[in-house]
Design an enzyme around this catalytic site. Structure first.
Site, mmCIF file in Angstrom:
data_model
loop_
_atom_site.group_PDB
_atom_site.id
_atom_site.type_symbol
_atom_site.label_atom_id
_atom_site.label_comp_id
_atom_site.label_asym_id
_atom_site.label_seq_id
_atom_site.Cartn_x
_atom_site.Cartn_y
_atom_site.Cartn_z
ATOM 1 N N HIS A 83 3.590 -2.356 -11.420
ATOM 2 C CA HIS A 83 2.822 -1.114 -11.281
ATOM 3 C C HIS A 83 3.022 -0.407 -9.973
ATOM 4 O O HIS A 83 2.655 0.707 -10.093
ATOM 5 C CB HIS A 83 1.267 -1.473 -11.333
ATOM 6 N N HIS A 87 -7.485 0.690 2.310
ATOM 7 C CA HIS A 87 -8.145 -0.176 1.312
ATOM 8 C C HIS A 87 -7.943 -1.766 2.069
ATOM 9 O O HIS A 87 -7.105 -1.780 2.783
ATOM 10 C CB HIS A 87 -7.851 -0.160 0.061
#
Length: 276
Positions: free
Chosen positions: A106, A174
């Site tokens: 991904h 993140h």
């Protein structure tokens, strides 16, 4: 996208930020995208940890990340251009791992989906370039930036007239684990975007520790953007860059989303590379 949730209130603002980008891509469709990304233990795990991997094969299938491959096509590549880039970068003293066979996960397919939408076949060829930003030691921002500059030299020395875009990918601030899980630093993210445009040389000197402290453990993925930025012509005075689009959004799950299109203008030719 895979679950038809792009129009839900939570997700709509994320995908609206790419509407301009999709239109821009239709008008500036390249022959080849050189896509800088990181594998997520799909092709490479703790048994094999290469720092830089250049895909030199003709095609690469979509990885099964534990729940089946994403419902997207695999990529068709350009092995002749990839071989030329390999020769050029290795002659410039970058030690690459060359992969004729691997799967792509991904980290590569999501950027393609965001820019090209739901398609049966990607509209251009894609050369995958994996950077290890998962298992320390990871490459420095300065090393990635220098690689980008060498990449530009490699692409421009190719003897066929191709339109090439260089995409740098990776999440902004993140952190996925530990006491700071869920960390988002909007101010640092936007300062990064500012400096990427205005002061890329200074930005390339930011140490790993600052990424971890300010952007979380996974914020180190941003060094991959510096490969794309290093490929721009303003760095050697042969041209300049134009910011065509800038987008930043929180929340997107537990990751800050940032996106830039920098259009490269050289003094000798029309706009060449778009950098994501």
């Amino acid at each position: 996208m895979d679950h038809a949730k792009t129009e839900e209130p939570y997700w709509r603002p994320v995908f609206e930020g790419y509407e301009f980008s999709r239109a821009w891509e239709e008008e500036n469709l390249p022959d080849v995208v050189f896509l800088v990304y990181n594998d997520h233990a799909s092709a490479f795990d703790l048994s094999l940890i290469p720092t830089f991997v250049l895909g030199t094969g003709a095609a690469f299938a979509t990885a099964d990340e534990g729940y089946g491959p994403r419902p997207v096509p695999g990529i068709e590549s350009d092995p002749e251009l990839a071989a030329h880039i390999a020769h050029s970068l290795i002659r410039d003293d970058f030690d690459l791992t060359l992969a004729n066979e691997m799967t792509v996960d991904h980290g590569l397919t999501v950027p393609l989906s965001l820019m090209f939408g739901d398609v049966g076949k990607w509209p251009c060829k894609v050369i995958p370039f994996h950077v290890n930003v998962v298992q320390y030691p990871v490459p420095s921002g300065a090393r990635c930036f220098a690689l980008g500059r060498a990449l530009r030299k490699a692409i421009e020395s190719y003897d066929r007239p191709l339109k090439v875009q260089v995409w740098g990918t990776g999440g902004m601030s993140h952190q996925l684990q530990g006491p700071r899980a869920g960390l988002i630093n909007r101010a640092w993210d936007n300062a990064f975007l500012d400096r990427l445009v205005e002061d890329p040389v200074g930005l390339s000197r930011v140490p790993h520790l600052e990424y971890v402290e300010e952007a979380g453990s996974e914020g180190i993925e941003l060094v991959m953007w510096l490969i794309a930025r290093g490929a721009m012509s303003d760095l050697d005075g042969s041209g300049d860059v134009e910011v065509k689009h800038r987008f930043y959004h929180v929340p997107a799950s537990n990751t800050a989303v940032g996106h830039l299109i920098l259009e490269n203008h050289t003094r000798a030719q029309e706009p060449a590379e778009g950098v994501k």
